[in-house]
Design a protein around this motif. Structure first.
Motif, PDB file in Angstrom:
ATOM      1  N   GLU A   1      26.384  29.012 -69.911  1.00  0.00           N
ATOM      2  CA  GLU A   1      26.409  29.891 -68.858  1.00  0.00           C
ATOM      3  C   GLU A   1      26.294  29.928 -68.124  1.00  0.00           C
ATOM      4  O   GLU A   1      27.485  31.040 -67.349  1.00  0.00           O
ATOM      5  CB  GLU A   1      24.713  30.985 -69.614  1.00  0.00           C
ATOM      6  CG  GLU A   1      24.954  32.070 -69.144  1.00  0.00           C
ATOM      7  CD  GLU A   1      26.036  33.250 -69.477  1.00  0.00           C
ATOM      8  OE1 GLU A   1      26.403  33.951 -68.498  1.00  0.00           O
ATOM      9  OE2 GLU A   1      26.471  32.783 -70.741  1.00  0.00           O
ATOM     10  N   LEU A   2      26.512  29.246 -67.266  1.00  0.00           N
ATOM     11  CA  LEU A   2      26.388  28.632 -65.748  1.00  0.00           C
ATOM     12  C   LEU A   2      28.203  28.024 -65.442  1.00  0.00           C
ATOM     13  O   LEU A   2      28.343  28.961 -64.216  1.00  0.00           O
ATOM     14  CB  LEU A   2      25.959  27.839 -65.022  1.00  0.00           C
ATOM     15  CG  LEU A   2      25.627  27.481 -63.478  1.00  0.00           C
ATOM     16  CD1 LEU A   2      25.472  29.117 -63.209  1.00  0.00           C
ATOM     17  CD2 LEU A   2      24.842  26.588 -62.997  1.00  0.00           C
TER      18      LEU A   2
ATOM     19  N   GLU B   1      22.029  22.736 -72.590  1.00  0.00           N
ATOM     20  CA  GLU B   1      23.438  22.616 -72.454  1.00  0.00           C
ATOM     21  C   GLU B   1      23.527  24.028 -72.525  1.00  0.00           C
ATOM     22  O   GLU B   1      24.954  24.730 -72.736  1.00  0.00           O
ATOM     23  CB  GLU B   1      23.842  22.411 -73.882  1.00  0.00           C
ATOM     24  CG  GLU B   1      23.660  20.658 -73.640  1.00  0.00           C
ATOM     25  CD  GLU B   1      24.140  20.221 -74.918  1.00  0.00           C
ATOM     26  OE1 GLU B   1      24.467  20.281 -76.435  1.00  0.00           O
ATOM     27  OE2 GLU B   1      24.116  18.341 -75.099  1.00  0.00           O
ATOM     28  N   GLU B   2      22.586  24.984 -73.258  1.00  0.00           N
ATOM     29  CA  GLU B   2      23.199  25.998 -73.680  1.00  0.00           C
ATOM     30  C   GLU B   2      23.166  26.827 -71.440  1.00  0.00           C
ATOM     31  O   GLU B   2      24.256  28.028 -71.478  1.00  0.00           O
ATOM     32  CB  GLU B   2      22.783  27.506 -74.014  1.00  0.00           C
ATOM     33  CG  GLU B   2      22.646  27.246 -75.882  1.00  0.00           C
ATOM     34  CD  GLU B   2      21.689  27.380 -76.968  1.00  0.00           C
ATOM     35  OE1 GLU B   2      20.522  28.555 -76.641  1.00  0.00           O
ATOM     36  OE2 GLU B   2      21.665  27.035 -77.696  1.00  0.00           O
ATOM     37  N   ALA B   3      22.233  26.345 -71.167  1.00  0.00           N
ATOM     38  CA  ALA B   3      22.132  27.432 -69.901  1.00  0.00           C
ATOM     39  C   ALA B   3      23.206  26.582 -68.284  1.00  0.00           C
ATOM     40  O   ALA B   3      23.417  27.564 -68.163  1.00  0.00           O
ATOM     41  CB  ALA B   3      20.896  26.870 -69.305  1.00  0.00           C
ATOM     42  N   LEU B   4      23.877  25.337 -69.089  1.00  0.00           N
ATOM     43  CA  LEU B   4      25.082  25.116 -68.326  1.00  0.00           C
ATOM     44  C   LEU B   4      26.451  25.513 -69.476  1.00  0.00           C
ATOM     45  O   LEU B   4      27.240  26.063 -68.291  1.00  0.00           O
ATOM     46  CB  LEU B   4      25.109  23.514 -69.029  1.00  0.00           C
ATOM     47  CG  LEU B   4      23.601  22.247 -68.211  1.00  0.00           C
ATOM     48  CD1 LEU B   4      23.527  21.118 -68.353  1.00  0.00           C
ATOM     49  CD2 LEU B   4      25.110  22.375 -66.463  1.00  0.00           C
TER      50      LEU B   4
ATOM     51  N   GLY C   1      16.471  27.139 -62.442  1.00  0.00           N
ATOM     52  CA  GLY C   1      16.053  27.492 -63.775  1.00  0.00           C
ATOM     53  C   GLY C   1      17.304  25.913 -64.415  1.00  0.00           C
ATOM     54  O   GLY C   1      15.488  25.688 -65.404  1.00  0.00           O
ATOM     55  N   LEU C   2      17.695  25.507 -64.064  1.00  0.00           N
ATOM     56  CA  LEU C   2      18.840  24.556 -65.235  1.00  0.00           C
ATOM     57  C   LEU C   2      17.525  23.402 -64.195  1.00  0.00           C
ATOM     58  O   LEU C   2      16.694  22.153 -65.409  1.00  0.00           O
ATOM     59  CB  LEU C   2      19.543  23.998 -64.688  1.00  0.00           C
ATOM     60  CG  LEU C   2      21.446  25.069 -65.036  1.00  0.00           C
ATOM     61  CD1 LEU C   2      22.553  24.232 -64.476  1.00  0.00           C
ATOM     62  CD2 LEU C   2      20.802  24.971 -66.524  1.00  0.00           C
ATOM     63  N   LEU C   3      17.011  23.081 -63.292  1.00  0.00           N
ATOM     64  CA  LEU C   3      16.148  22.353 -63.420  1.00  0.00           C
ATOM     65  C   LEU C   3      14.672  22.647 -63.399  1.00  0.00           C
ATOM     66  O   LEU C   3      13.987  21.797 -64.112  1.00  0.00           O
ATOM     67  CB  LEU C   3      15.932  21.882 -61.478  1.00  0.00           C
ATOM     68  CG  LEU C   3      17.228  21.657 -60.319  1.00  0.00           C
ATOM     69  CD1 LEU C   3      16.846  22.103 -58.610  1.00  0.00           C
ATOM     70  CD2 LEU C   3      17.614  20.055 -60.743  1.00  0.00           C
ATOM     71  N   GLY C   4      14.271  23.200 -63.725  1.00  0.00           N
ATOM     72  CA  GLY C   4      13.051  24.122 -64.785  1.00  0.00           C
ATOM     73  C   GLY C   4      13.193  23.541 -66.451  1.00  0.00           C
ATOM     74  O   GLY C   4      11.760  22.897 -66.208  1.00  0.00           O
TER      75      GLY C   4
END
Length: 118
Positions: free
Chosen positions: A106-107, A101-104, A73-76
């Protein structure tokens, strides 16, 4: 643009050490040891480095399974951000930078929990 001079719209991490402060678990997972392959450890490089570790690193299978989907998902998001920059769409790129940044964020939480359970 001129014939020789090119104008580019780009995204770059101003202070790479801020990546390690904000996402310490992900940074350690992505870059477990110093490497000339990763001279710049920025936000845009983090998803790619994580994917490389999932694909080529020596992570336990459980960790790979937990993180593979979110890293994809991050790569997308990173790909969409790169495309927006290439297409000279700075407003779209700005919105995608916040999504990345938000996805990072959460991950980072998921990765820290996964490491605690190992």
């Amino acid at each position: 643009m001129g014939e020789v001079l090119q104008v580019r719209v780009m995204a770059q991490t101003y202070k790479p050490e801020s990546v390690e402060r904000r996402w310490p678990t992900l940074s350690k997972l992505a870059w477990p040891a110093p490497s000339p392959a990763w001279p710049h450890k920025g936000v845009m490089e983090l998803p790619e480095a994580l994917f490389e570790q999932i694909s080529l690193g020596e992570w336990p299978k459980d960790r790979q399974e937990v993180l593979r989907g979110p890293v994809s998902g991050l790569l997308g998001i990173r790909g969409k951000l790169s495309s927006a920059l290439a297409d000279w769409k700075p407003q779209e790129a700005d919105a995608l930078s916040y999504q990345l940044e938000e996805a990072l964020d959460e991950l980072e939480k998921r990765a820290a929990e996964a490491l605690l359970s190992e």
